[in-house]
Design an enzyme around this catalytic site. Structure first.
Site, PDB file in Angstrom:
ATOM      1  N   TYR A  93      -6.369   3.600 -13.521  1.00 29.10           N
ATOM      2  CA  TYR A  93      -5.152   4.435 -13.589  1.00 29.10           C
ATOM      3  C   TYR A  93      -3.927   3.621 -13.996  1.00 29.10           C
ATOM      4  CZ  TYR A  93      -4.829   2.459  -8.891  1.00 29.10           C
ATOM      5  OH  TYR A  93      -4.821   1.592  -7.834  1.00 29.10           O
ATOM      6  N   ASN A 102     -14.442   2.999   3.683  1.00 29.77           N
ATOM      7  CA  ASN A 102     -13.005   2.845   3.431  1.00 29.77           C
ATOM      8  C   ASN A 102     -12.168   3.834   4.244  1.00 29.77           C
ATOM      9  OD1 ASN A 102     -13.643   5.192   1.986  1.00 29.77           O
ATOM     10  ND2 ASN A 102     -12.004   4.849   0.522  1.00 29.77           N
ATOM     11  N   LYS A 135     -13.985  -3.702   3.999  1.00 31.31           N
ATOM     12  CA  LYS A 135     -14.819  -2.492   3.949  1.00 31.31           C
ATOM     13  C   LYS A 135     -16.253  -2.723   4.430  1.00 31.31           C
ATOM     14  CE  LYS A 135     -12.376  -0.659  -0.062  1.00 31.31           C
ATOM     15  NZ  LYS A 135     -12.528  -0.111  -1.396  1.00 31.31           N
ATOM     16  N   SER A 164       0.826  -1.213   0.000  1.00 27.97           N
ATOM     17  CA  SER A 164       0.000   0.000   0.000  1.00 27.97           C
ATOM     18  C   SER A 164       0.866   1.271   0.000  1.00 27.97           C
ATOM     19  CB  SER A 164      -0.901   0.003   1.241  1.00 27.97           C
ATOM     20  OG  SER A 164      -1.464   1.285   1.408  1.00 27.97           O
ATOM     21  N   GLY A 193     -20.363  -0.214 -14.690  1.00 37.07           N
ATOM     22  CA  GLY A 193     -19.851  -0.832 -13.475  1.00 37.07           C
ATOM     23  C   GLY A 193     -20.855  -0.873 -12.351  1.00 37.07           C
ATOM     24  N   ALA A 194     -20.686  -1.908 -11.509  1.00 36.66           N
ATOM     25  CA  ALA A 194     -21.561  -2.077 -10.361  1.00 36.66           C
ATOM     26  C   ALA A 194     -20.777  -2.650  -9.185  1.00 36.66           C
ATOM     27  CB  ALA A 194     -22.716  -3.014 -10.725  1.00 36.66           C
ATOM     28  N   ASP A 214     -14.069   7.018  -2.095  1.00 34.17           N
ATOM     29  CA  ASP A 214     -13.746   6.825  -3.529  1.00 34.17           C
ATOM     30  C   ASP A 214     -14.575   7.785  -4.383  1.00 34.17           C
ATOM     31  OD1 ASP A 214     -12.770   3.490  -3.592  1.00 34.17           O
ATOM     32  OD2 ASP A 214     -14.010   4.259  -1.966  1.00 34.17           O
TER      33      ASP A 214
HETATM   34  P1  NAD Z   1     -14.916  -4.751  -8.474  1.00 34.98           P
HETATM   35  O1  NAD Z   1     -14.299  -6.106  -8.587  1.00 34.98           O
HETATM   36  O2  NAD Z   1     -15.661  -4.402  -7.247  1.00 34.98           O
HETATM   37  O3  NAD Z   1     -15.893  -4.516  -9.744  1.00 34.98           O
HETATM   38  C1  NAD Z   1     -15.524  -4.962 -11.021  1.00 34.98           C
HETATM   39  C2  NAD Z   1     -16.486  -4.385 -12.038  1.00 34.98           C
HETATM   40  O4  NAD Z   1     -15.985  -4.728 -13.355  1.00 34.98           O
HETATM   41  C3  NAD Z   1     -17.903  -4.954 -11.946  1.00 34.98           C
HETATM   42  O5  NAD Z   1     -18.853  -3.950 -12.246  1.00 34.98           O
HETATM   43  C4  NAD Z   1     -17.912  -6.016 -13.049  1.00 34.98           C
HETATM   44  O6  NAD Z   1     -19.201  -6.305 -13.508  1.00 34.98           O
HETATM   45  C5  NAD Z   1     -17.074  -5.309 -14.099  1.00 34.98           C
HETATM   46  N1  NAD Z   1     -16.570  -6.235 -15.105  1.00 34.98           N
HETATM   47  C6  NAD Z   1     -15.876  -7.381 -14.912  1.00 34.98           C
HETATM   48  N2  NAD Z   1     -15.647  -7.983 -16.105  1.00 34.98           N
HETATM   49  C7  NAD Z   1     -16.227  -7.192 -17.051  1.00 34.98           C
HETATM   50  C8  NAD Z   1     -16.336  -7.278 -18.480  1.00 34.98           C
HETATM   51  N3  NAD Z   1     -15.815  -8.288 -19.161  1.00 34.98           N
HETATM   52  N4  NAD Z   1     -16.980  -6.281 -19.131  1.00 34.98           N
HETATM   53  C9  NAD Z   1     -17.513  -5.221 -18.454  1.00 34.98           C
HETATM   54  N5  NAD Z   1     -17.445  -5.112 -17.114  1.00 34.98           N
HETATM   55  C10 NAD Z   1     -16.807  -6.070 -16.423  1.00 34.98           C
HETATM   56  O7  NAD Z   1     -13.714  -3.727  -8.727  1.00 34.98           O
HETATM   57  P2  NAD Z   1     -13.564  -2.228  -8.170  1.00 34.98           P
HETATM   58  O8  NAD Z   1     -12.843  -2.261  -6.897  1.00 34.98           O
HETATM   59  O9  NAD Z   1     -14.890  -1.558  -8.254  1.00 34.98           O
HETATM   60  O10 NAD Z   1     -12.573  -1.613  -9.265  1.00 34.98           O
HETATM   61  C11 NAD Z   1     -13.045  -1.286 -10.575  1.00 34.98           C
HETATM   62  C12 NAD Z   1     -12.012  -0.393 -11.251  1.00 34.98           C
HETATM   63  O11 NAD Z   1     -11.905   0.828 -10.546  1.00 34.98           O
HETATM   64  C13 NAD Z   1     -10.615  -1.009 -11.287  1.00 34.98           C
HETATM   65  O12 NAD Z   1     -10.075  -0.811 -12.557  1.00 34.98           O
HETATM   66  C14 NAD Z   1      -9.835  -0.190 -10.266  1.00 34.98           C
HETATM   67  O13 NAD Z   1      -8.488  -0.023 -10.646  1.00 34.98           O
HETATM   68  C15 NAD Z   1     -10.548   1.142 -10.340  1.00 34.98           C
HETATM   69  N6  NAD Z   1     -10.431   1.912  -9.098  1.00 34.98           N
HETATM   70  C16 NAD Z   1      -9.800   3.107  -9.180  1.00 34.98           C
HETATM   71  C17 NAD Z   1      -9.676   3.885  -8.054  1.00 34.98           C
HETATM   72  C18 NAD Z   1      -8.967   5.204  -8.158  1.00 34.98           C
HETATM   73  O14 NAD Z   1      -8.714   5.829  -7.135  1.00 34.98           O
HETATM   74  N7  NAD Z   1      -8.713   5.683  -9.364  1.00 34.98           N
HETATM   75  C19 NAD Z   1     -10.176   3.454  -6.822  1.00 34.98           C
HETATM   76  C20 NAD Z   1     -10.843   2.210  -6.776  1.00 34.98           C
HETATM   77  C21 NAD Z   1     -10.941   1.441  -7.932  1.00 34.98           C
END
Ligand code: NAD
Length: 280
Positions: A236, A94, A73, A22, A133-134, A109
């Site tokens: 990112y 978080n 979380k 981290s 996304g969900a 977030d």
């Molecule tokens: P998560 O595992 O909770 O959710 C994954 C999501 O991706 C779900 O909605 C799922 O349905 C979708 N998904 C999976 N396979 C897919 C496909 N083939 N087509 C379309 N959608 C698909 O993950 P998370 O923790 O919500 O992270 C999601 C993204 O957000 C990651 O890329 C992560 O790097 C990014 N993120 C960025 C920040 C930041 O500060 N920039 C913070 C948290 C997460």
């Protein structure tokens, strides 16, 4: 000799697993040092089944605040004394503060995401938004968009294990923010998606698509971009995803996910100390 840590030093901490890679301890300790604050930040490897004991430790040791990461979380949200409105809506937190023994959980977030848009002169108020996304990141963004006055939120996700969560969140947002219209569609409904994007102001990717090893994937057909559209990614890594590169090429304002990461840290630091994070 290190003079920063002494008998009076207050402790902030990250709980989750794994945590050894981290960046949070380095980031917050640097900010504490910058402001010459008598605090330090450590990371503790704790899994979900250790969270009750972690909360006993927070109370016993008077840990002043900190963060929860995967997989803790949701468990943390059950153990805090109070939740912020956004954290309550998604039943996860978080970040936390401990004020005179009262532990409050937050979800930052979504705050970081919206703050990053604002840094790029984009407001979400009264906007029509398509979001992919969900999962964890998408849900916290969806809640924050609604709380910050978005007019319409159109969620697209594959019909996987996350889909039902989006439908539940739609109900929660509709009750809490009745001025915000929420729809949920299967990502396979491409004609509906194209139609929504044609009339929306902002498109957001909150899925793992675009992230390594899916860097060759974008969920938006480039022919759907229009010049007034703002396109934002949560991913990112890489810093510029396929979605962001193609949006830029089409002349859209395109905002990558790194700023969200930084702004989330800034939002946490503000909760902890009331001060602005130094972001360099
Ligand atoms: P998560 O595992 O909770 O959710 C994954 C999501 O991706 C779900 O909605 C799922 O349905 C979708 N998904 C999976 N396979 C897919 C496909 N083939 N087509 C379309 N959608 C698909 O993950 P998370 O923790 O919500 O992270 C999601 C993204 O957000 C990651 O890329 C992560 O790097 C990014 N993120 C960025 C920040 C930041 O500060 N920039 C913070 C948290 C997460």
């Amino acid at each position: 000799m290190e003079k920063r840590i002494q008998g009076s030093t207050g402790l902030y901490a990250l709980f989750g697993s794994p945590v050894e890679h981290s960046g949070s301890p380095a980031m917050y300790n640097k900010a504490f040092a910058h402001y010459e604050m008598d605090y330090t930040y450590l990371a503790f490897d704790v899994k979900e089944d250790g969270m009750e004991k972690a909360f006993e430790a927070i109370r016993l040791l008077n840990i002043k605040g900190g963060n929860f990461t995967t997989p803790c979380k949701v468990a943390a949200a059950r153990l805090v004394d109070r939740l912020s409105p956004a954290a309550q809506m998604i039943c996860a937190c978080n970040a936390f503060t401990n004020e005179d023994g009262v532990i409050t959980g937050y979800i930052t977030d979504g705050i970081g995401f919206v703050q990053n848009l604002e840094k790029h002169d984009v407001s979400v108020k009264d906007q029509k938004i398509v979001i992919f996304g969900a999962g964890g990141a998408a849900a916290s963004i969806q809640v924050q968009l609604a709380l910050d006055g978005a007019k319409e939120i159109h969620i697209f996700n594959p019909k996987d294990k996350f889909y039902e969560r989006a439908e539940q969140l739609k109900e929660t947002i509709s009750k809490t923010c009745p001025g915000c219209t929420v729809t949920v569609n299967d990502l396979a409904e491409q004609a509906v998606l194209a139609e929504r994007i044609a009339s929306c102001d902002i498109v957001i990717n909150g899925t793992i698509m675009g992230m390594v090893p899916f860097e060759d994937v974008s969920l938006v057909d480039p022919s759907w971009f229009h010049k007034e559209l703002v396109v934002a990614d949560t991913v990112y890594n890489p810093e510029k995803t396929k979605l962001i590169l193609e949006a830029e090429r089409a002349g859209c304002k395109a905002i990558g996910g790194k700023g969200m990461l930084l702004q989330q840290g800034a939002a946490n630091f503000k909760l902890f100390t009331g001060k602005e994070m130094i972001l360099d």
